[in-house]
Design an enzyme around this catalytic site. Structure first.
Site, PDB file in Angstrom:
ATOM      1  CB  THR A 165      -0.935   0.037   1.230  1.00  0.00           C
ATOM      2  OG1 THR A 165      -0.121   0.084   2.398  1.00  0.00           O
ATOM      3  CG2 THR A 165      -1.839  -1.189   1.298  1.00  0.00           C
ATOM      4  CG  HIS A 166       0.569   4.370   1.267  1.00  0.00           C
ATOM      5  ND1 HIS A 166      -0.173   5.527   1.239  1.00  0.00           N
ATOM      6  CD2 HIS A 166      -0.036   3.556   2.169  1.00  0.00           C
ATOM      7  CE1 HIS A 166      -1.173   5.433   2.102  1.00  0.00           C
ATOM      8  NE2 HIS A 166      -1.114   4.239   2.670  1.00  0.00           N
ATOM      9  CB  SER A 287      19.761   0.527 -24.658  1.00  0.00           C
ATOM     10  OG  SER A 287      20.621   1.627 -24.901  1.00  0.00           O
ATOM     11  CE  LYS A 293      18.011   1.000 -19.817  1.00  0.00           C
ATOM     12  NZ  LYS A 293      17.452   2.328 -19.974  1.00  0.00           N
ATOM     13  CD  GLU A 300       9.126   2.310 -21.244  1.00  0.00           C
ATOM     14  OE1 GLU A 300       9.672   3.302 -20.758  1.00  0.00           O
ATOM     15  OE2 GLU A 300       9.693   1.553 -22.055  1.00  0.00           O
ATOM     16  CE1 TYR A 327     -25.229  13.576 -38.490  1.00  0.00           C
ATOM     17  CE2 TYR A 327     -25.671  15.545 -39.782  1.00  0.00           C
ATOM     18  CZ  TYR A 327     -24.838  14.506 -39.435  1.00  0.00           C
ATOM     19  OH  TYR A 327     -23.609  14.380 -40.039  1.00  0.00           O
ATOM     20  CD  GLN A 332     -18.395  14.320 -41.781  1.00  0.00           C
ATOM     21  OE1 GLN A 332     -19.377  14.090 -42.470  1.00  0.00           O
ATOM     22  NE2 GLN A 332     -17.456  15.168 -42.153  1.00  0.00           N
TER      23      GLN A 332
END
Ligand code: ARG
Length: 467
Positions: A165-166, A287, A293, A300, A327, A332
């Protein structure tokens, strides 16, 4: 369009610089939707076939004309699917592109297709059919994602990890339990999808421009032919309603928000500092400069797509909020938002399903982390309540002192000696060590929905019966 200096000069001097000719070109550019609504070609043709069939059945057009229309529309369908069809921006949208081609193919009979309908109910129908099919695809995709989580949950029903939690270590949980939290989230998303399908399951065609029509049409017949539960009940509402698109986008935003939270955990958990998971090569990248890496790019991007999907929801809400009935051309602008969000959502769910299936769970790292950070402090407090009869608030205080002592000695709670613990509270016995392990801690959380492996297995079985 020709692009000559003389034409440029004839365009508006203040703002016409980029237009080859005068205001007509500008009008065409702002007005045309064919660039994106061509996506609706199959729905448009299906709707027109159902409409023409109904018109003939009701004696509004002849069977001969209906046959020509249906044959022509099927020809157009194959032309579009083979890539032979030439879309024209001058013809504005998918409806008029198809109708114009139909006239070339079958002659005057084509002109009878638009009897008792308007582009207003036509576009409402086409778009609704498209969104309904997209919702059905989303339902399947979510089912696959839930299945992936159920498999991982089963596999890791006993794997301990820290619960947070937190984002601070709170209490030990199992990884299976953590997976099942996502099953609950995506299960709610899927039921939102199902509700959205139910809400929108009414056919707009036959509402005409806004007032209905004097022709003796049968809207129940077209509704049935197009797979709707029935026709909409108010023609004004029908041509001005885009709730189905808004519900799709709302559902998409909430689902994307869940995907984004998961993506965030994947990003954090795959860092060397956490090291809870190892991403498969299939869903990560290297990378170009740092050879060590492995980047969680897919996660992401899922996180980022959420911003885009939420943006679409806000955009369409904003388009709709000021519109009087019925309408208006503003509407559109509904399609690109939905198309873009749908593409992003489909991709995000598919990427996440792949990641969940492929990711390696580092059970050793999870277990080591589960035992650090005094995660069994609550278990010690509970033991003091149960075995030594302390009120919980006092037990909390005693435990706090034990944590402080462990901190001072740079060790875990379970590493304190019995003498250490008794110096804090005389009633503590060596039985307390049974509850200070993470395994004992999770096994003891047997309340309904709790983290005990057997409880988690029950929840897995409940979901398996519903997935
Ligand atoms: N292209 C239009 C749209 O997407 C079709 C409906 C046009 N109706 C009209 N009365 N201009 O909304």
């Amino acid at each position: 369009m020709a692009d000559g200096n003389s034409e440029t000069k004839s365009s508006n001097q203040m703002w016409g610089g980029r237009f080859a000719s005068g205001p007509d070109a500008i009008m065409e550019e702002i007005n045309a939707s064919i660039g994106f609504d061509k996506k609706l070609y199959a729905q448009d043709i299906r709707g027109s076939i159902a409409h023409a069939t109904m018109l003939a059945h009701q004696g509004i057009i002849s069977t001969e004309d209906k046959d020509k229309i249906v044959h022509g529309l099927n020809t157009i369908l194959s032309e579009i699917e083979s890539g032979a069809f030439e879309f024209s921006r001058r013809l504005e949208d998918i409806h008029m592109n198809i109708e114009a081609r139909l006239a070339t193919l079958i002659g005057p009979a084509a002109g009878r297709l638009h009897t008792a309908r308007s582009r207003n109910d036509q576009v409402a129908l086409d778009f609704r059919l498209w969104v309904k099919e997209e919702l059905q695809r989303t339902e399947k995709a979510l089912t696959a994602l839930i299945a992936a989580f159920l498999d991982r949950a089963e596999e890791h029903a006993d794997t301990v990890m820290p619960g947070f939690t937190h984002l601070q270590t709170a209490q030990p949980v199992t990884f299976g339990h953590h997976c099942m939290a996502y099953v609950e989230m995506f299960g709610r998303d899927r039921s939102r999808v199902r509700h959205a399908i139910e809400h929108m399951d009414e056919s707009p065609i036959g509402a005409a421009a806004l007032a209905g029509t004097g022709f003796p049409i049968d809207r129940h017949m077209t509704a049935k032919a197009l797979g709707f539960a029935g026709p909409t009940r108010n023609s004004i509402d029908t041509v001005s309603d885009r709730d189905f698109a808004l519900e799709f986008l709302s559902m998409a935003s909430i689902t994307a928000t869940h995907l984004s939270r998961l993506a965030e955990e994947i990003v954090i958990w795959s860092t060397p500092q956490f090291g809870f998971i190892r991403l498969s090569d299939a869903f990560s990248t290297g990378s170009s400069i740092m050879p060590q890496k492995k980047n969680p790019d897919a996660a992401e991007l899922v996180r980022a797509k959420t911003g885009r999907i939420n943006g679409s929801l806000v955009a369409l809400l904003t388009v709709m909020k000021g519109l009087p009935l019925a309408y208006s051309k503003d509407m559109q602008e509904d399609k690109e938002q939905v198309f873009d969000a749908a593409e992003s959502l489909e991709l995000a769910i598919a990427a996440m399903t792949g990641m969940v299936r492929d990711v390696t769970i580092r059970t050793d790292r999870m277990k080591a982390a589960a035992g650090s950070g005094y995660s069994t402090a609550t278990d010690l407090a509970d033991w003091l309540v149960r075995e030594a009869g302390l009120p919980f608030r006092d037990a909390h205080h005693v435990t706090g002192r034990a944590v402080a002592l462990a901190e001072q000695k740079s060790c875990d709670l379970a590493d304190l000696s019995l003498a250490d613990l008794q110096s804090i509270h005389a009633d503590i016995t060596d039985k307390v060590f049974d509850v200070l392990t993470v395994e004992a801690s999770v096994a003891s959380r047997t309340s309904f929905g709790g983290t005990a492996p057997n409880e988690v297995r029950k929840q897995i079985a409940w979901w398996r019966a519903r997935n």
